[in-house]
Design a protein around this motif. Structure first.
Motif, PDB file in Angstrom:
ATOM      1  N   GLN A   1      14.065  -2.721  12.771  1.00 49.68           N
ATOM      2  CA  GLN A   1      12.612  -2.794  12.820  1.00 49.68           C
ATOM      3  C   GLN A   1      11.979  -1.807  11.844  1.00 49.68           C
ATOM      4  O   GLN A   1      11.001  -2.134  11.153  1.00 49.68           O
TER       5      GLN A   1
ATOM      6  N   ILE B   1      12.400  -3.152   8.273  1.00 52.21           N
ATOM      7  CA  ILE B   1      11.428  -4.218   7.994  1.00 52.21           C
ATOM      8  C   ILE B   1      10.042  -3.628   7.769  1.00 52.21           C
ATOM      9  O   ILE B   1       9.310  -4.038   6.851  1.00 52.21           O
ATOM     10  N   LEU B   2       9.677  -2.627   8.589  1.00 55.07           N
ATOM     11  CA  LEU B   2       8.386  -1.980   8.425  1.00 55.07           C
ATOM     12  C   LEU B   2       8.290  -1.297   7.064  1.00 55.07           C
ATOM     13  O   LEU B   2       7.271  -1.409   6.363  1.00 55.07           O
TER      14      LEU B   2
ATOM     15  N   GLN C   1       9.978  -2.040   4.331  1.00 55.10           N
ATOM     16  CA  GLN C   1       9.899  -3.070   3.297  1.00 55.10           C
ATOM     17  C   GLN C   1       8.484  -3.647   3.200  1.00 55.10           C
ATOM     18  O   GLN C   1       7.986  -3.892   2.089  1.00 55.10           O
ATOM     19  N   ASN C   2       7.852  -3.845   4.340  1.00 53.04           N
ATOM     20  CA  ASN C   2       6.479  -4.358   4.332  1.00 53.04           C
ATOM     21  C   ASN C   2       5.529  -3.369   3.669  1.00 53.04           C
ATOM     22  O   ASN C   2       4.611  -3.763   2.929  1.00 53.04           O
ATOM     23  N   ILE C   3       5.748  -2.072   3.923  1.00 48.68           N
ATOM     24  CA  ILE C   3       4.899  -1.050   3.309  1.00 48.68           C
ATOM     25  C   ILE C   3       5.125  -1.013   1.796  1.00 48.68           C
ATOM     26  O   ILE C   3       4.175  -0.895   1.016  1.00 48.68           O
TER      27      ILE C   3
ATOM     28  N   GLU D   1       6.067  -3.503  -0.134  1.00 53.55           N
ATOM     29  CA  GLU D   1       5.408  -4.670  -0.714  1.00 53.55           C
ATOM     30  C   GLU D   1       3.891  -4.481  -0.742  1.00 53.55           C
ATOM     31  O   GLU D   1       3.223  -4.893  -1.689  1.00 53.55           O
ATOM     32  N   ASP D   2       3.364  -3.824   0.287  1.00 50.46           N
ATOM     33  CA  ASP D   2       1.932  -3.569   0.332  1.00 50.46           C
ATOM     34  C   ASP D   2       1.517  -2.625  -0.789  1.00 50.46           C
ATOM     35  O   ASP D   2       0.502  -2.842  -1.467  1.00 50.46           O
TER      36      ASP D   2
ATOM     37  N   ASP E   1       4.472  -0.127  15.206  1.00 46.16           N
ATOM     38  CA  ASP E   1       5.355  -1.283  15.138  1.00 46.16           C
ATOM     39  C   ASP E   1       5.888  -1.516  16.542  1.00 46.16           C
ATOM     40  O   ASP E   1       6.879  -0.912  16.956  1.00 46.16           O
TER      41      ASP E   1
END
Length: 246
Positions: free
Chosen positions: A54, A57-58, A60-62, A64-65, A98
């Protein structure tokens, strides 16, 4: 005959003794104890692995952001705490949630030219980040400043400054300043690239300028060149500066 049947019936239904029960419990404990221990260990590993997944994934999302944002947008989004330290700027956003877990996110922007140092602490090698192609950047949506022949012109002018200074300080007994060549200027050249952003009566002006100096050669002075000067509006995405390493 009837008495013997009753005795047989009683012998066949007497059940387990206390010793037999304790032995059975001990055997069960010996067999299922390690299994239960392994089960609990596996459960803990699974919980930890799920948490790491988790968090990954968090993260990776940051990433990409951040990749999709401009520097201004990053500074605006991750602005709970900002630390400027030498060539690094650290932006922090607290309490990113999250599920039931909460995290503090730190974004570090490194402006340093070098990625490694040797045993003496001297920089080796330039950053190997993927560079954008200038032709692919929309000039209308960004400010693009590029160096052309400014460095070569600066070397020549700094050398002329030195020669003039050497002649001016000459006395009847000879030169008071040592002899240097253009290579000496080139080997000791310093370039300071300045990105100046000013708000002039509501208009934001971006000016990218390079200042060249050579402290090792007396009298060489300084020379400056403007790479780019233009207005910046809220629809633009960023500022790109392209220059050759020296």
């Amino acid at each position: 005959m009837g008495g013997e049947r009753k005795k047989l019936f009683q012998i066949e239904n007497k059940g387990f003794s206390l010793v037999e029960l304790l032995v059975g419990i001990a055997i069960i404990a010996l067999v299922f104890g390690p299994i239960l221990k392994n089960f609990l260990a596996s459960a803990r590993v699974n919980v930890k692995a799920r948490k790491v997944q988790q968090e990954t994934i968090l993260a990776q999302n940051i990433v990409e952001d951040v990749k999709a944002k401009t520097i201004l947008e990053i500074a605006s989004t991750y602005n709970d705490n900002t630390i400027v330290h030498a060539d690094k700027t650290i932006y922090t956003k607290k309490l990113v949630q999250d599920g039931k877990n909460k995290y503090d996110v730190q974004i570090t922007i490194d402006k340093d030219v070098y990625k490694d140092v040797n045993s003496d602490g001297d920089p080796i090698g330039y950053n190997n980040y993927k560079m954008p192609v200038i032709n692919d950047i929309n000039e209308m949506e960004n400010v693009i400043a590029t160096e052309n022949r400014e460095t070569y012109m600066a070397i020549s002018l700094l050398y002329n400054n030195y020669r003039w200074y050497r002649e001016q300080t000459k006395t009847d007994t000879g030169y008071t300043v040592g002899e240097y060549s253009e290579d000496d200027i080139r080997m000791n050249l310093n370039r300071d690239i300045q990105v100046n952003i000013k708000n002039l009566s509501g208009n934001i002006e971006v000016r990218v300028e390079a200042v060249y100096t050579c402290g090792a050669v007396p009298g060489s002075g300084s020379e400056s060149y403007v790479f780019k000067e233009r207005d910046y509006n809220s629809d633009m995405n960023g500022i790109y500066v392209f220059y050759k390493p020296i």
